[in-house]
Design an enzyme around this catalytic site. Structure first.
Site, PDB file in Angstrom:
ATOM      1  N   ARG A 239       0.839  -1.215   0.000  1.00 24.65           N
ATOM      2  CA  ARG A 239       0.000   0.000   0.000  1.00 24.65           C
ATOM      3  C   ARG A 239       0.867   1.256   0.000  1.00 24.65           C
ATOM      4  O   ARG A 239       1.911   1.280   0.646  1.00 24.65           O
ATOM      5  CB  ARG A 239      -0.905   0.032   1.237  1.00 24.65           C
ATOM      6  CG  ARG A 239      -1.893  -1.106   1.321  1.00 24.65           C
ATOM      7  CD  ARG A 239      -2.890  -0.845   2.458  1.00 24.65           C
ATOM      8  NE  ARG A 239      -3.635  -2.053   2.761  1.00 24.65           N
ATOM      9  CZ  ARG A 239      -3.588  -2.674   3.929  1.00 24.65           C
ATOM     10  NH1 ARG A 239      -2.862  -2.202   4.931  1.00 24.65           N
ATOM     11  NH2 ARG A 239      -4.298  -3.768   4.115  1.00 24.65           N
ATOM     12  N   GLU A 382      -1.651 -10.184  19.019  1.00 27.03           N
ATOM     13  CA  GLU A 382      -3.043  -9.767  18.877  1.00 27.03           C
ATOM     14  C   GLU A 382      -4.000 -10.854  19.374  1.00 27.03           C
ATOM     15  O   GLU A 382      -5.034 -10.547  19.951  1.00 27.03           O
ATOM     16  CB  GLU A 382      -3.329  -9.414  17.407  1.00 27.03           C
ATOM     17  CG  GLU A 382      -2.675  -8.095  17.018  1.00 27.03           C
ATOM     18  CD  GLU A 382      -2.595  -7.865  15.526  1.00 27.03           C
ATOM     19  OE1 GLU A 382      -1.708  -8.467  14.886  1.00 27.03           O
ATOM     20  OE2 GLU A 382      -3.389  -7.085  14.997  1.00 27.03           O
TER      21      GLU A 382
END
Ligand code: AMP
Length: 398
Positions: A239, A382
């Site tokens: 990105r 996470e």
């Protein structure tokens, strides 16, 4: 506690014992819906090496059943009475979900309503939730949102400077992502310094294939680099990160590209891959060391952007106690950490070369003794954070 991270064609899972914090099993099911899917299961509690098998897994229901079979083989099946709850990663919680949330039909409907702002992620997350609920309707299931940690951002950081009515009508604002990681790492960094999260200001640099920075004041996020979508901010694997939005109009008007083509360009063919053809930092470093100019430009641009965010967040926070590097690149790439901090002595940042070069799995300081700002490597987790938040919520409700 079972943690599920459902993507469009993959499911990652982890089973944790909340009594002693042990990871009992982890696994990954990839290429769901394709001709050959892959199941990789690691039975940590049962010992032994990882098990892999291939075969067609047509949909998420089949994927969760394959996971259940793997877990059952270790005696830890989905029907186990010891399974207390399932925690689901959900990427976009909009403004409504600021906390982990017990899932019911209304919560599913709200996650569905957010699909226009998270078209790639929320549908897959929702499929995972619906499938898991169908398999174990009796079990509490909790949604933990990537955006939740960032809902404390002040309006000045969360808004774009565009017409307020248009922004509100289309729910255009900066939501931020990777929040579960930023929450976990900022808290772990405080612990590493021997302080409570409320006492410290931390800049967290989550540098994985996706990458984001956050400014955390006293345990609360006050700014983050990703925006309406994960496209804004740092240079990432594929990105672009920050860019003049007029580039898009230019590519439409002059380049004749469609909105979908530009979406793919900026999300999939930009960042490190767009600049040099590689998105793996190990490969880029190897090429830089061989004198490859394209790889050097990619590395330099990546570091330049990172430095801009470190500087910006020093200004946002006023006082910075620590900068924490995390995720694939942040945890493993000493050259990235060295280059990112180089020249920032004026901001109180410096590295100890030997500490930076040393490897390890535990949170550790890499700044010199007595440095004004602590620089740390803090491995993210996470899944553990989702399990912890799920457990806290389910415990509260019982
Ligand atoms: P993540 O998205 O957190 O899994 O990070 C994945 C990225 O971490 C990969 O694309 C690599 O660029 C990077 N990475 C993983 N291991 C290393 C390593 N040993 N050295 C440098 N970069 C690494």
């Amino acid at each position: 506690m079972l943690v599920l991270n459902s993507g469009s064609s993959s499911v990652k899972y982890q089973l944790l014992d909340m009594g002693d914090g042990a990871r009992l099993a982890t696994g990954l099911i990839e290429r769901i819906g394709e001709r050959t899917s892959l199941v990789r299961h690691v039975p940590l509690a049962a010992g032994g090496g990882s098990r892999e098998r291939t075969g067609r897994i047509p949909d998420h229901e089949a994927a969760l059943k394959a996971m259940a079979e793997e877990l059952a083989e270790d005696g830890l099946g989905l029907d186990s009475p010891d399974l207390a709850a399932i925690g689901h990663r959900v990427v976009h919680g909009g403004l409504r979900f600021t906390e982990p949330t017990l899932i019911d039909d209304a919560v599913c409907a709200e996650i569905e309503r957010l699909i226009p702002v998270a078209p790639l992620h929320n549908p897959a997350n929702l499929t995972g939730i619906r499938t898991a609920r169908a398999l174990r309707p009796d079990l509490p299931q909790v949604a933990v949102f990537d955006t939740a940690f960032h809902t404390t951002m002040p309006e000045a950081a969360a808004r774009y400077a565009i017409d307020v009515r248009t922004a509100d009508e289309h729910r255009v604002r900066r939501y931020g992502f990777h929040g579960t990681s930023h929450a976990y790492v900022s808290r772990e960094t405080a612990h590493l310094l021997g302080k409570a999260p409320e006492e410290v200001n931390v800049i967290v640099l989550h540098l994985g294939n996706g990458a984001s920075a956050s400014a955390v004041r006293g345990g609360k996020c006050v700014d983050t680099s990703m925006g309406l979508t994960p496209l804004e901010g740092l240079v990432m694997g594929t990105r672009s990160g920050d860019m003049d939005p007029a580039v898009i109009f230019h590519l439409m008007r002059v380049g004749g590209m469609s909105a979908d083509e530009i979406d793919t360009l900026l999300n999939k063919r930009s960042g490190l891959v767009g600049l040099c053809g590689d998105n793996d930092m190990r490969e880029i470093r190897r090429r830089v060391d061989e004198g490859d100019e394209e790889a050097k430009l990619a590395f330099d641009l990546y570091i330049h952007r990172l430095k801009k965010y470190i500087g910006a967040y020093c200004a946002v926070l006023g006082r910075v106690d620590a900068v924490a590097f995390t995720a694939g690149v942040g945890e493993n790439s000493a050259p990235v950490r060295e280059a990112a901090v180089q020249g920032l002595e004026g901001l109180g940042l410096a590295l100890d070369g030997a500490r930076n070069a040393a490897r390890g799995d535990a949170p550790r300081l890499i700044s010199p003794e007595g440095a004004r700002v602590a620089v740390a490597v803090v491995p993210t987790d996470e899944e553990r954070e989702i399990a912890t938040q799920t457990y806290a919520l389910v415990g509260k409700n019982n």
